[in-house]
Design a protein around this motif. Structure first.
Motif, mmCIF file in Angstrom:
data_model
loop_
_atom_site.group_PDB
_atom_site.id
_atom_site.type_symbol
_atom_site.label_atom_id
_atom_site.label_comp_id
_atom_site.label_asym_id
_atom_site.label_seq_id
_atom_site.Cartn_x
_atom_site.Cartn_y
_atom_site.Cartn_z
ATOM 1 N N LEU A 39 0.822 -1.211 0.000
ATOM 2 C CA LEU A 39 0.000 0.000 0.000
ATOM 3 C C LEU A 39 0.856 1.261 0.000
ATOM 4 O O LEU A 39 0.529 2.237 -0.702
ATOM 5 N N TRP A 40 1.940 1.281 0.750
ATOM 6 C CA TRP A 40 2.791 2.468 0.730
ATOM 7 C C TRP A 40 3.442 2.655 -0.636
ATOM 8 O O TRP A 40 3.539 3.786 -1.146
ATOM 9 N N THR A 41 3.894 1.565 -1.258
ATOM 10 C CA THR A 41 4.501 1.688 -2.584
ATOM 11 C C THR A 41 3.469 2.125 -3.612
ATOM 12 O O THR A 41 3.753 2.945 -4.492
ATOM 13 N N THR A 57 -3.030 5.911 0.889
ATOM 14 C CA THR A 57 -2.239 6.248 2.070
ATOM 15 C C THR A 57 -3.020 5.966 3.351
ATOM 16 O O THR A 57 -2.485 5.411 4.324
ATOM 17 N N GLY A 58 -4.309 6.331 3.356
ATOM 18 C CA GLY A 58 -5.137 6.043 4.526
ATOM 19 C C GLY A 58 -5.232 4.556 4.811
ATOM 20 O O GLY A 58 -5.189 4.130 5.974
ATOM 21 N N ALA A 59 -5.352 3.755 3.748
ATOM 22 C CA ALA A 59 -5.379 2.305 3.935
ATOM 23 C C ALA A 59 -4.052 1.802 4.491
ATOM 24 O O ALA A 59 -4.017 0.900 5.343
ATOM 25 N N ALA A 60 -2.933 2.383 4.025
ATOM 26 C CA ALA A 60 -1.617 1.999 4.554
ATOM 27 C C ALA A 60 -1.496 2.343 6.027
ATOM 28 O O ALA A 60 -0.910 1.590 6.816
ATOM 29 N N VAL A 61 -2.056 3.496 6.423
ATOM 30 C CA VAL A 61 -2.026 3.884 7.835
ATOM 31 C C VAL A 61 -2.834 2.901 8.676
ATOM 32 O O VAL A 61 -2.462 2.600 9.818
ATOM 33 N N MET A 62 -3.926 2.384 8.136
ATOM 34 C CA MET A 62 -4.689 1.374 8.874
ATOM 35 C C MET A 62 -3.850 0.128 9.143
ATOM 36 O O MET A 62 -3.986 -0.510 10.187
ATOM 37 N N ILE A 63 -2.976 -0.224 8.210
ATOM 38 C CA ILE A 63 -2.114 -1.402 8.394
ATOM 39 C C ILE A 63 -1.031 -1.118 9.430
ATOM 40 O O ILE A 63 -0.765 -1.931 10.320
ATOM 41 N N ARG A 64 -0.386 0.038 9.322
ATOM 42 C CA ARG A 64 0.702 0.422 10.226
ATOM 43 C C ARG A 64 0.468 1.851 10.720
ATOM 44 O O ARG A 64 0.990 2.811 10.147
ATOM 45 N N PRO A 65 -0.341 2.040 11.754
ATOM 46 C CA PRO A 65 -0.626 3.403 12.225
ATOM 47 C C PRO A 65 0.616 4.185 12.647
ATOM 48 O O PRO A 65 0.623 5.418 12.575
ATOM 49 N N ASN A 66 1.660 3.501 13.083
ATOM 50 C CA ASN A 66 2.849 4.230 13.538
ATOM 51 C C ASN A 66 3.581 4.930 12.396
ATOM 52 O O ASN A 66 4.416 5.801 12.630
ATOM 53 N N ALA A 120 -6.498 17.270 -1.976
ATOM 54 C CA ALA A 120 -7.290 16.066 -2.210
ATOM 55 C C ALA A 120 -6.660 14.861 -1.523
ATOM 56 O O ALA A 120 -7.362 13.975 -1.023
ATOM 57 N N SER A 121 -5.324 14.828 -1.498
ATOM 58 C CA SER A 121 -4.631 13.733 -0.815
ATOM 59 C C SER A 121 -4.960 13.733 0.672
ATOM 60 O O SER A 121 -5.208 12.675 1.267
ATOM 61 N N ALA A 122 -4.966 14.919 1.271
ATOM 62 C CA ALA A 122 -5.306 15.012 2.692
ATOM 63 C C ALA A 122 -6.728 14.543 2.943
ATOM 64 O O ALA A 122 -7.001 13.817 3.915
ATOM 65 N N VAL A 123 -7.651 14.956 2.054
ATOM 66 C CA VAL A 123 -9.044 14.520 2.192
ATOM 67 C C VAL A 123 -9.146 13.010 2.042
ATOM 68 O O VAL A 123 -9.854 12.328 2.807
ATOM 69 N N GLY A 124 -8.425 12.452 1.072
ATOM 70 C CA GLY A 124 -8.484 11.015 0.836
ATOM 71 C C GLY A 124 -7.956 10.191 1.988
ATOM 72 O O GLY A 124 -8.412 9.070 2.240
ATOM 73 N N ALA A 125 -6.967 10.729 2.720
ATOM 74 C CA ALA A 125 -6.385 9.979 3.844
ATOM 75 C C ALA A 125 -7.287 9.960 5.067
ATOM 76 O O ALA A 125 -7.117 9.106 5.946
#
Length: 522
Positions: free
Chosen positions: A175-177, A204-213, A234-239
């Protein structure tokens, strides 16, 4: 590639690179299918799978094995199987130690296609990791860098070690890549729009769900899209949905959006750990991938798109920085924490190689890149074999067999007292468990007696490597400490299942039948 190519030659290169990328995807698919463990083994895998089942059942915690009150101290800790900890539930429910992102995906797969579908999640996201590496590398430095990087990710010992286990490291890397590749966008479209920013933010939001840190690293995709304010906004809104989901899930499971399963962070994070980890992680990455991986840190000095190169390097350094103050470990495979950074590091490394051969004729440069990729890929696959990537399937089979044994041989009123195997018994056999490593040593016999008083038959399940710890914990407190009677079952001489009531019968001259379970090592 940086060398000048004619249009016809360029088309041939792109076709060849797509073929290489397809080979990388095939390699990842074959490894995950042929050598995938497809087992709930260690505490981490049980944390994700058990949490997924918890979500499917619409529960905020695992059900306690016994109704409170019980007479022994620290009851909630004894109720928690491996991968879980005591939760805020006053009834004694257990909460997962790990973040919820992967478990949410597994719960969706479980609901759609049954329990076995959870084992498809990591392999599918592994394919996404390889494909996203191709996209990111191509968009950053050309198709040759993209294809060679994708193949090397598919050969990475760290990637393969985690690809065959149901854990969160490969999904985090995927997800991060993908977020970085989306933020960078396809060649020829230099200025990102709001649509690209929104998609990058959602990923990016989905990646944060996997690794919140790793949430602070959400700034890197935004920096890649700078100075397009529409894309960044838009990126901020999407996250936001992913970050909000983390807060809501933590509030539901742990009682507060600011709490997690990691418990007291002061015990896990300390500046005193930095000196150890700043040596360990680079050394382990060099062990797994050879020191050549470190060449990637030089890429921003020579890459044509230096701003993007610095952003990718900043992302990799950010991943490392997130774990430098984390409690130190002792094994190379904790490079799994670095896995989100490995695709970017490989791309930077291959960009440096690309720049080194750019003055050669086109065919010679292409051949040089191919030779470097093949030599490194073969070496990395050999290292993966050395570190048991292709043997994990047989090593983890014991937990599946333990589940089958507990389901078919133990009575339905059984309660299994175990440490490491407790999660597997809960998951596969749906039997209640207690964790002996949380039982007060003076209370073991009284725990057995209380279980019997409640109509339950206690059994002990102990792994071979746990036996000395069990004996040391209970020696002098319980006659059972010595485990000096025959087990009811042995699983490949690595897991032993005892009935504590057999000890007196055995010492009185009774015969205890032992079932010996073996399994193939294919």
């Amino acid at each position: 590639m940086a060398v000048a190519l004619s249009p016809a030659h360029g088309r041939h290169v792109v076709v060849a690179c797509l073929a290489v990328t397809a080979s990388a995807l095939l390699l990842a698919a074959v490894v995950s299918i042929r050598w995938g463990a497809f087992a709930i083994g260690g505490s981490d895998s049980h944390c994700y799978a058990g949490q997924a089942r918890m979500f499917v059942q619409r529960r905020a915690s695992l059900a306690p094995p016994l109704a409170l009150p019980v007479p022994w101290p620290n009851a909630a800790a004894t109720f928690a199987p491996s991968g879980f900890a005591p939760g805020p539930d006053p009834a004694g429910g257990s909460v997962p130690l790990c973040a919820a992102g992967l478990a949410v995906a597994m719960a969706g797969a479980m609901r759609a296609a049954g329990d076995g579908a959870i084992f498809a999640v990591v392999p599918l996201l592994g394919l996404l990791a390889v494909w996203s590496t191709w996209l990111l590398g191509r968009r950053f430095a050309g198709p040759v860098v993209g294809a060679s990087s994708a193949l090397l990710v598919a050969c990475s010992p760290t990637f393969l070690y985690q690809l065959v286990q149901p854990m969160s490291d490969v999904p985090a890397a995927a997800l991060w890549t993908a977020a970085l590749a989306t933020a960078l966008g396809p060649p020829g479209i230099e200025r990102p729009g709001a649509a690209r920013g929104l998609v990058a933010g959602l990923i990016t939001g989905a990646a944060v769900m996997i690794r919140p840190n790793l949430a602070p690293l959400a700034i890197i995709p935004a920096l890649i899209m700078w100075p397009s304010r529409a894309a960044v906004a838009a990126s901020a809104v999407g996250a936001v949905p992913g970050i909000a989901a983390v807060a809501l899930l933590q509030a539901a499971v742990y009682g507060s959006p600011l709490r997690s399963g990691y418990g007291d962070l002061s015990q896990l994070f300390s500046l005193h750990y930095v000196a150890t980890n700043v040596v360990n992680y680079p050394a382990w990455l060099a062990f797994a991938h050879t020191p050549v991986l470190a060449l990637g840190v030089l890429a921003p000095l020579v890459a044509p798109r230096r701003g993007i190169a610095w952003a990718l390097l900043a992302f990799a350094v950010g991943v490392l920085a997130a774990y430098l103050p984390y409690v130190p470990f002792t094994d190379w495979w904790y490079t799994r924490f670095m896995l989100p950074a490995i695709p970017a590091l490989i791309i930077l490394m291959m960009t440096l190689v690309d720049q080194a051969v750019r003055r050669l004729p086109a065919r010679a440069a292409f051949a040089a890149m191919a030779v470097v990729t093949v030599v490194l890929g073969v070496h990395w696959l050999r290292r993966a074999d050395d570190v048991a990537v292709f043997r994990l399937k047989s090593l983890e089979q014991k937990y599946i067999e333990l589940g089958r044994l507990a389901s078919s041989r133990l009575p339905r009123n059984a309660i299994v007292v175990a440490a490491q195997p407790a999660g597997r018994v809960r998951y596969y056999a749906h039997l209640p468990t207690l964790s002996w490593d949380a039982i007060d040593p003076a209370w073991l016999d009284r725990v057995f007696a209380e279980c019997r008083a409640r109509g339950l038959t206690p059994y002990l399940a102990v792994e071979a490597w746990e036996m000395e710890a069990f004996r040391s914990r209970f020696r002098g407190y319980s006659p059972a400490a010595d485990l000096d009677w025959p087990p009811r079952a042995t699983l490949g001489n690595v897991i032993f299942v005892f009935d504590p009531a057999d000890r007196d019968r055995y010492l009185s001259g009774g015969q205890i039948p032992t079932e010996r379970v073996t399994w193939g090592t294919r």
